[in-house]
Scaffold this active site. Structure first.
Site, mmCIF file in Angstrom:
data_model
loop_
_atom_site.group_PDB
_atom_site.id
_atom_site.type_symbol
_atom_site.label_atom_id
_atom_site.label_comp_id
_atom_site.label_asym_id
_atom_site.label_seq_id
_atom_site.Cartn_x
_atom_site.Cartn_y
_atom_site.Cartn_z
ATOM 1 N N LYS A 137 59.936 42.013 -9.196
ATOM 2 C CA LYS A 137 58.662 41.293 -9.077
ATOM 3 C C LYS A 137 57.656 41.761 -10.146
ATOM 4 O O LYS A 137 57.007 40.960 -10.823
ATOM 5 C CB LYS A 137 58.095 41.503 -7.666
ATOM 6 C CG LYS A 137 56.671 41.080 -7.477
ATOM 7 C CD LYS A 137 56.496 39.587 -7.582
ATOM 8 C CE LYS A 137 55.074 39.221 -7.872
ATOM 9 N NZ LYS A 137 54.616 38.007 -7.296
ATOM 10 N N CYS A 144 47.431 38.851 -10.231
ATOM 11 C CA CYS A 144 48.848 39.184 -10.416
ATOM 12 C C CYS A 144 49.110 39.667 -11.832
ATOM 13 O O CYS A 144 49.372 40.840 -12.072
ATOM 14 C CB CYS A 144 49.695 37.960 -10.124
ATOM 15 S SG CYS A 144 49.251 37.193 -8.570
HETATM 16 N N1 SAJ Z 1 47.419 32.358 -19.246
HETATM 17 C C1 SAJ Z 1 47.206 32.295 -20.614
HETATM 18 N N2 SAJ Z 1 48.168 31.716 -21.404
HETATM 19 C C2 SAJ Z 1 49.329 31.206 -20.876
HETATM 20 C C3 SAJ Z 1 49.544 31.290 -19.494
HETATM 21 C C4 SAJ Z 1 48.573 31.872 -18.710
HETATM 22 O O1 SAJ Z 1 46.183 32.740 -21.132
HETATM 23 O O2 SAJ Z 1 50.148 30.692 -21.648
HETATM 24 C C5 SAJ Z 1 46.413 32.988 -18.371
HETATM 25 C C6 SAJ Z 1 45.861 32.039 -17.291
HETATM 26 O O3 SAJ Z 1 44.826 31.256 -17.791
HETATM 27 C C7 SAJ Z 1 45.422 33.022 -16.227
HETATM 28 C C8 SAJ Z 1 46.445 34.143 -16.334
HETATM 29 O O4 SAJ Z 1 47.035 34.014 -17.611
HETATM 30 O O5 SAJ Z 1 44.142 33.566 -16.502
HETATM 31 C C9 SAJ Z 1 47.534 34.131 -15.273
HETATM 32 O O6 SAJ Z 1 47.897 32.811 -14.941
HETATM 33 P P1 SAJ Z 1 49.402 32.324 -14.739
HETATM 34 O O7 SAJ Z 1 49.349 30.860 -14.476
HETATM 35 O O8 SAJ Z 1 50.244 32.770 -15.858
HETATM 36 O O9 SAJ Z 1 49.940 33.156 -13.491
HETATM 37 P P2 SAJ Z 1 49.352 33.462 -12.021
HETATM 38 O O10 SAJ Z 1 48.684 34.791 -12.080
HETATM 39 O O11 SAJ Z 1 48.579 32.342 -11.482
HETATM 40 O O12 SAJ Z 1 50.725 33.581 -11.177
HETATM 41 C C10 SAJ Z 1 51.681 34.554 -11.576
HETATM 42 C C11 SAJ Z 1 53.084 33.871 -11.659
HETATM 43 N N3 SAJ Z 1 54.016 34.771 -12.313
HETATM 44 C C12 SAJ Z 1 54.820 34.366 -13.324
HETATM 45 O O13 SAJ Z 1 54.795 33.250 -13.770
HETATM 46 C C13 SAJ Z 1 55.795 35.372 -13.846
HETATM 47 C C14 SAJ Z 1 53.579 33.495 -10.251
HETATM 48 O O14 SAJ Z 1 54.908 33.009 -10.322
HETATM 49 C C15 SAJ Z 1 53.524 34.721 -9.329
HETATM 50 O O15 SAJ Z 1 53.939 34.392 -8.004
HETATM 51 C C16 SAJ Z 1 52.089 35.197 -9.270
HETATM 52 O O16 SAJ Z 1 51.697 35.600 -10.598
HETATM 53 C C17 SAJ Z 1 51.999 36.361 -8.300
HETATM 54 O O17 SAJ Z 1 51.519 36.150 -7.163
HETATM 55 O O18 SAJ Z 1 52.463 37.446 -8.613
#
Ligand code: SAJ
Length: 406
Positions: free
Chosen positions: A201, A255
């Site tokens: 995880k 996360c």
């Molecule tokens: N972000 C970027 N660039 C990207 C992708 C995301 O700047 O290309 C930023 C987003 O704007 C945000 C942050 O990263 O601020 C995180 O967003 P996210 O959509 O990547 O992820 P979370 O935090 O909403 O959810 C993550 C997910 N993990 C993965 O994809 C590996 C989700 O599957 C998990 O269940 C979740 O964390 C968790 O609960 O751990």
């Protein structure tokens, strides 16, 4: 019956999903107000499909309470923050839940921990608490770790379709819990040991954090030497083995901006790439602030009170603002004793920062320079309202001529 402990972003949808698939569920949370809201027939956050799931679960008889139940299966989904100083996971909420369970559970109970924890946390912090209370692990209490993987913004779909991991000391118990999750989960469910489940995880979220950091670093290089990072990423991603993520104003949420620190905290001498990646992501709000000042100079804008941030949540179309880049940017501004910038977010109804607006038109009429921090659908559908404004778009959603990017 299953007693789900913690009815937040993960616990609530999980409890609802189990209940609406024929399992008797009682949801427990120490927060009375939250329990009252659920008992009055309202959900506590917005998520596609959540209200329907909630109504289905109510029809199936789900109950919400502040009391721990006497039952043979518990699913614990409470927050696991990290200690800002040591960077190590803080398992205090998990331990409180375990202690409360031990007060009421019958012998032979299974406790499933869904909360994200770093590898070895259950060995170091959870097992001793159980043993100190006179319970024998594997006899009086069976331990399982079943981390969730659902993404805010698409939780209900992902709960149904994502593959899952179940870590258990005892394979038979692992298979028993797998059967419970299989009541709704259409993905593959792998049964492994607890430490492997803990590590997978954290590694998944760290993988994403490191890859976002790479995109953010590219954005900085390209800004420094006047190259178009988005065009470059688009072309690179046409390579069959390259898939670069998107740069942004920073990384928020509970996360990706938190979990990688667990590894840094536990393995400080072995986590150079992860540490640097977290630093790069954390530096982005300040980078945006510098961009704002550079653009103001270029455009001859002198009045900072006419600059506004669009978006307060950590990403698009969710109402969660924990660790959001906008809050980080405002904190950075505060360090320089500056008057906070104007802010608006359609998803945040309560006042959480100074100079906050609750209406798009009112916000836009008070600013000349709009910084898009979050790409909510609302702004995508109203880009024409930004004509004649100076725009810094940190999410690359705006195609209006003259728009500035990261
Ligand atoms: N972000 C970027 N660039 C990207 C992708 C995301 O700047 O290309 C930023 C987003 O704007 C945000 C942050 O990263 O601020 C995180 O967003 P996210 O959509 O990547 O992820 P979370 O935090 O909403 O959810 C993550 C997910 N993990 C993965 O994809 C590996 C989700 O599957 C998990 O269940 C979740 O964390 C968790 O609960 O751990």
């Amino acid at each position: 019956m299953i007693n789900v402990i913690g009815l937040g972003y993960i616990g609530l949808p999980t409890a609802l999903m189990l209940a609406s698939h024929g399992i008797e569920v009682v949801g427990t949370d120490y927060n009375k107000e939250l329990v009252n809201t659920l008992n009055s027939g309202r959900t506590t956050f917005k998520e596609e499909g959540l209200d329907k799931l909630f109504n289905d679960a109510l029809k199936s008889g789900i109950k919400f309470t502040t009391q721990y139940q006497v039952t043979d299966t518990y699913i614990v989904s409470v927050p696991t923050p990290y200690d800002k100083f040591s960077k190590k996971v803080d398992a205090c909420y998990v331990n409180v839940a375990i202690k409360e369970i031990m007060k009421v559970c019958p012998k032979g109970t299974t406790v499933v921990i869904e909360s994200t924890v770093s590898p070895g946390t259950i060995d170091r912090y959870v097992r001793p608490v159980i043993e100190e209370n006179g319970f024998i692990i594997g006899k009086d209490i069976h331990l399982v770790h079943a981390p969730e993987r659902i993404i805010p913004g698409n939780m209900v779909y992902e709960l149904l379709h994502n593959n899952r991991t179940i870590g258990a000391d005892d394979r038979t118990i692992g298979e028993k819990i797998k059967k419970i999750y299989s009541s709704f989960c259409l993905g593959e469910i792998v049964v492994t040991d607890i430490k492997t489940a803990e590590m997978t995880k954290v590694v998944e979220n760290t993988f994403r954090a490191v890859n976002i950091a790479f995109a953010n670093e590219l954005a900085k290089i390209c800004r420094h030497d006047d190259m178009d990072v988005y065009e470059i990423i688009k072309i690179c991603n046409m390579h069959p083995r390259v898939n670069i993520l998107t740069p942004g104003p920073g990384v928020g949420g509970h996360c990706i901006s938190v979990d990688p620190w667990f590894l840094v905290g536990d393995y400080p001498s072995l986590t150079k790439v992860i540490w640097e990646s977290m630093k790069i992501n954390d530096s982005m709000p300040e980078f945006v602030l510098e961009r704002i000042h550079t653009i103001m100079k270029e455009k001859g804008i002198t009045d900072i009170s006419r600059v506004g941030l669009y978006g307060l949540t950590y990403k698009e179309n969710v109402d969660d603002y924990r660790e959001s880049p906008t809050l980080q940017l405002l904190a950075c501004q505060e360090k320089h004793l500056a008057e906070p910038l104007k802010v608006y977010d359609p998803f945040i109804k309560q006042n959480i920062v100074k100079n906050q607006y609750h209406n798009l038109d009112a916000f836009l009429s008070d600013v000349d320079f709009v910084v898009i921090m979050v790409g909510h659908n609302e702004i995508k559908e109203n880009l024409d309202k930004l004509k004649n404004k100076t725009i810094l778009d940190t999410r690359k959603i705006c195609t209006l001529q003259g728009t500035y990017y990261l």
